[in-house]
Design a protein around this motif. Structure first.
Motif, PDB file in Angstrom:
ATOM      1  N   ALA A  48       2.100   6.998  -1.711  1.00  0.00           N
ATOM      2  CA  ALA A  48       3.366   6.271  -1.769  1.00  0.00           C
ATOM      3  C   ALA A  48       3.094   4.795  -1.529  1.00  0.00           C
ATOM      4  O   ALA A  48       2.075   4.418  -0.956  1.00  0.00           O
ATOM      5  CB  ALA A  48       4.333   6.817  -0.727  1.00  0.00           C
ATOM      6  N   VAL A  49       4.044   3.973  -1.978  1.00  0.00           N
ATOM      7  CA  VAL A  49       3.881   2.530  -1.864  1.00  0.00           C
ATOM      8  C   VAL A  49       5.124   1.915  -1.233  1.00  0.00           C
ATOM      9  O   VAL A  49       6.248   2.312  -1.530  1.00  0.00           O
ATOM     10  CB  VAL A  49       3.578   1.893  -3.249  1.00  0.00           C
ATOM     11  N   PHE A  67       0.030   3.955   1.017  1.00  0.00           N
ATOM     12  CA  PHE A  67      -0.142   4.964   2.057  1.00  0.00           C
ATOM     13  C   PHE A  67      -0.458   6.316   1.430  1.00  0.00           C
ATOM     14  O   PHE A  67       0.035   6.643   0.348  1.00  0.00           O
ATOM     15  CB  PHE A  67       1.153   5.147   2.866  1.00  0.00           C
ATOM     16  N   SER A  68      -1.263   7.100   2.139  1.00  0.00           N
ATOM     17  CA  SER A  68      -1.328   8.539   1.900  1.00  0.00           C
ATOM     18  C   SER A  68      -0.355   9.129   2.899  1.00  0.00           C
ATOM     19  O   SER A  68      -0.443   8.839   4.096  1.00  0.00           O
ATOM     20  CB  SER A  68      -2.731   9.081   2.175  1.00  0.00           C
ATOM     21  N   VAL A  69       0.599   9.921   2.440  1.00  0.00           N
ATOM     22  CA  VAL A  69       1.610  10.501   3.322  1.00  0.00           C
ATOM     23  C   VAL A  69       1.316  11.986   3.458  1.00  0.00           C
ATOM     24  O   VAL A  69       1.038  12.667   2.466  1.00  0.00           O
ATOM     25  CB  VAL A  69       3.034  10.286   2.765  1.00  0.00           C
ATOM     26  N   GLU A  70       1.376  12.481   4.709  1.00  0.00           N
ATOM     27  CA  GLU A  70       1.124  13.897   4.968  1.00  0.00           C
ATOM     28  C   GLU A  70       2.169  14.452   5.913  1.00  0.00           C
ATOM     29  O   GLU A  70       2.590  13.778   6.848  1.00  0.00           O
ATOM     30  CB  GLU A  70      -0.271  14.093   5.562  1.00  0.00           C
ATOM     31  N   CYS A  71       2.610  15.675   5.630  1.00  0.00           N
ATOM     32  CA  CYS A  71       3.454  16.411   6.572  1.00  0.00           C
ATOM     33  C   CYS A  71       3.033  17.871   6.532  1.00  0.00           C
ATOM     34  O   CYS A  71       2.364  18.317   5.594  1.00  0.00           O
ATOM     35  CB  CYS A  71       4.946  16.202   6.305  1.00  0.00           C
ATOM     36  N   THR A 112      -2.998   6.338   6.465  1.00  0.00           N
ATOM     37  CA  THR A 112      -2.374   7.652   6.353  1.00  0.00           C
ATOM     38  C   THR A 112      -1.147   7.668   7.246  1.00  0.00           C
ATOM     39  O   THR A 112      -1.229   7.342   8.424  1.00  0.00           O
ATOM     40  CB  THR A 112      -3.347   8.775   6.779  1.00  0.00           C
ATOM     41  N   LEU A 113      -0.001   8.017   6.656  1.00  0.00           N
ATOM     42  CA  LEU A 113       1.253   8.098   7.390  1.00  0.00           C
ATOM     43  C   LEU A 113       1.541   9.581   7.628  1.00  0.00           C
ATOM     44  O   LEU A 113       1.750  10.333   6.677  1.00  0.00           O
ATOM     45  CB  LEU A 113       2.383   7.448   6.591  1.00  0.00           C
ATOM     46  N   TYR A 114       1.497   9.998   8.902  1.00  0.00           N
ATOM     47  CA  TYR A 114       1.823  11.372   9.279  1.00  0.00           C
ATOM     48  C   TYR A 114       3.323  11.442   9.517  1.00  0.00           C
ATOM     49  O   TYR A 114       3.828  10.920  10.508  1.00  0.00           O
ATOM     50  CB  TYR A 114       1.034  11.791  10.520  1.00  0.00           C
TER      51      TYR A 114
END
Length: 144
Positions: A48-49, A67-71, A112-114
């Motif tokens: 995501a940007v 960002f690399s986004v992870e959930c 990385t955005l958790y």
């Protein structure tokens, strides 16, 4: 004491507006550390940007942060059919930065955005339908 839980580490972020760049993918992983060590869990990952570009414009030439986004777990499974490329979302969670050196010798930083929470902007162009099923389980966040 070292805590491997990514939700408890990094720089806190609240309601960061992002644009989903590529279709999310769901993986099954087994963490080597932390509260879920050795358990099979679901991981949703997408790029995501965060950009100053208007929603209907290309991001080239505008200030952008990637960002690399992870959930994880149920959130990951529920979000997979909803998130689409180009969609505007708001994310709260923690960012971890990692520096690395490329083959060419350039130092770069990956972020990385958790995600603890992801909100959909229902007023953005392109939203045509939202399906919601009210949880019946007590203790659910929908009842809070």
């Amino acid at each position: 004491m070292f805590n491997a839980d990514p939700y408890r580490q990094g720089i806190p972020v609240k309601n960061l507006r992002l644009r989903v760049f590529a279709s999310p993918e769901l993986r099954k992983i087994s963490p080597k550390r932390g509260d879920h060590q050795g358990k099979l869990i679901s991981l949703l990952h997408f790029r995501a940007v965060h950009t100053s570009a208007p929603a209907n414009k290309a991001i080239r030439g505008f200030n952008s942060e990637w960002f690399s986004v992870e959930c994880f777990n149920d959130k990951a499974i529920n979000l997979l059919p909803i998130l689409k490329e180009g969609m505007a979302i708001y994310v709260s969670g923690h960012v971890q930065e990692r520096c690395y050196v490329t083959k060419e010798g350039t130092t770069k930083t990956s972020k990385t955005l958790y995600a603890k929470q992801i909100y959909l902007d229902l007023l953005q162009d392109g939203v045509r339908e939202v399906t919601y099923i009210r949880p019946t389980k007590k203790g659910s966040t929908a009842w809070a």
